[in-house]
Design a protein around this motif. Structure first.
Motif, PDB file in Angstrom:
ATOM      1  N   LEU A 155      40.501  47.758  33.269  1.00  0.00           N
ATOM      2  CA  LEU A 155      40.375  46.839  34.405  1.00  0.00           C
ATOM      3  C   LEU A 155      41.674  46.120  34.745  1.00  0.00           C
ATOM      4  CD1 LEU A 155      36.926  45.170  33.691  1.00  0.00           C
ATOM      5  CD2 LEU A 155      37.443  47.050  35.242  1.00  0.00           C
ATOM      6  N   ILE A 156      42.627  46.129  33.822  1.00  0.00           N
ATOM      7  CA  ILE A 156      43.877  45.409  34.061  1.00  0.00           C
ATOM      8  C   ILE A 156      44.689  46.171  35.108  1.00  0.00           C
ATOM      9  CG2 ILE A 156      45.983  44.505  33.014  1.00  0.00           C
ATOM     10  CD1 ILE A 156      43.306  43.181  32.096  1.00  0.00           C
ATOM     11  N   ARG A 190      32.079  46.558  40.369  1.00  0.00           N
ATOM     12  CA  ARG A 190      32.646  46.522  41.725  1.00  0.00           C
ATOM     13  C   ARG A 190      33.850  47.462  41.863  1.00  0.00           C
ATOM     14  NH1 ARG A 190      32.661  40.014  43.086  1.00  0.00           N
ATOM     15  NH2 ARG A 190      30.494  39.659  42.506  1.00  0.00           N
ATOM     16  N   GLU A 191      34.172  48.153  40.763  1.00  0.00           N
ATOM     17  CA  GLU A 191      35.331  49.040  40.714  1.00  0.00           C
ATOM     18  C   GLU A 191      36.612  48.297  41.073  1.00  0.00           C
ATOM     19  OE1 GLU A 191      34.417  52.543  43.019  1.00  0.00           O
ATOM     20  OE2 GLU A 191      32.762  53.073  41.676  1.00  0.00           O
ATOM     21  N   TYR A 247      41.180  40.993  41.363  1.00  0.00           N
ATOM     22  CA  TYR A 247      40.794  39.608  41.098  1.00  0.00           C
ATOM     23  C   TYR A 247      41.851  38.959  40.210  1.00  0.00           C
ATOM     24  CZ  TYR A 247      36.235  40.924  42.896  1.00  0.00           C
ATOM     25  OH  TYR A 247      35.215  41.374  43.706  1.00  0.00           O
ATOM     26  N   ALA A 248      42.532  37.962  40.730  1.00  0.00           N
ATOM     27  CA  ALA A 248      43.462  37.176  39.925  1.00  0.00           C
ATOM     28  C   ALA A 248      42.630  36.068  39.282  1.00  0.00           C
ATOM     29  CB  ALA A 248      44.579  36.602  40.789  1.00  0.00           C
ATOM     30  N   LEU A 249      42.429  36.168  37.968  1.00  0.00           N
ATOM     31  CA  LEU A 249      41.606  35.191  37.238  1.00  0.00           C
ATOM     32  C   LEU A 249      42.508  34.032  36.844  1.00  0.00           C
ATOM     33  CD1 LEU A 249      39.501  37.703  35.127  1.00  0.00           C
ATOM     34  CD2 LEU A 249      39.030  36.745  37.394  1.00  0.00           C
ATOM     35  N   PHE A 284      34.175  40.361  33.546  1.00  0.00           N
ATOM     36  CA  PHE A 284      34.807  41.680  33.471  1.00  0.00           C
ATOM     37  C   PHE A 284      33.785  42.786  33.734  1.00  0.00           C
ATOM     38  CE2 PHE A 284      39.247  41.667  31.737  1.00  0.00           C
ATOM     39  CZ  PHE A 284      39.480  40.319  31.928  1.00  0.00           C
ATOM     40  N   ASP A 285      32.603  42.649  33.191  1.00  0.00           N
ATOM     41  CA  ASP A 285      31.557  43.652  33.436  1.00  0.00           C
ATOM     42  C   ASP A 285      31.201  43.710  34.923  1.00  0.00           C
ATOM     43  OD1 ASP A 285      31.494  44.305  30.739  1.00  0.00           O
ATOM     44  OD2 ASP A 285      29.727  43.064  30.315  1.00  0.00           O
TER      45      ASP A 285
END
Length: 115
Positions: free
Chosen positions: A92-93, A68-69, A37-39, A62-63
């Motif tokens: 997550l990054i 969703r892995e 996901y590019a936020l 983020f949670d």
């Protein structure tokens, strides 16, 4: 305390934070393969600014991405700033496409692309 709900509005490409059934903020994203996901951009309704909405929303996003892995690429200056101030979401990054390391770098990149 108000009731919060995070909704993934896939049609508009954004996560939306609702408090007491009112839309208070949203975070635009682009979903890339395999599950990144590019936020891109965070917005908060004017009447809800300076109330911690953006930070609460980013934590919830983020949670959700963690469940969703997925991984995150921080493009939005606010997201980059949030990530730079905590190690809670380091896992997550996306290691190959982390995005910007901090707000100043993200804002400079945005200025460069709009000029």
């Amino acid at each position: 305390m108000s009731e919060e709900e995070l909704i993934d509005n896939t049609e508009q490409g954004r996560f939306e934070l609702h408090r007491d059934e009112h839309l208070v903020g949203w975070l635009y994203y682009t979903r890339l393969r395999p599950n990144r996901y590019a936020l891109r951009h965070t917005e908060v309704e004017a009447g809800h600014q300076h109330q911690g909405v953006a930070s609460a929303m980013i934590r919830r996003v983020f949670d959700e991405i963690r469940t969703r892995e997925g991984t995150v690429t921080a493009i939005c200056p606010f997201v980059a700033d949030f990530v730079s101030r905590t190690s809670t979401y380091d896992d997550l990054i996306d290691p190959r496409h982390p995005g910007y390391p901090d707000r100043a770098t993200a804002e400079a990149a945005q200025r460069k692309t709009t000029s």
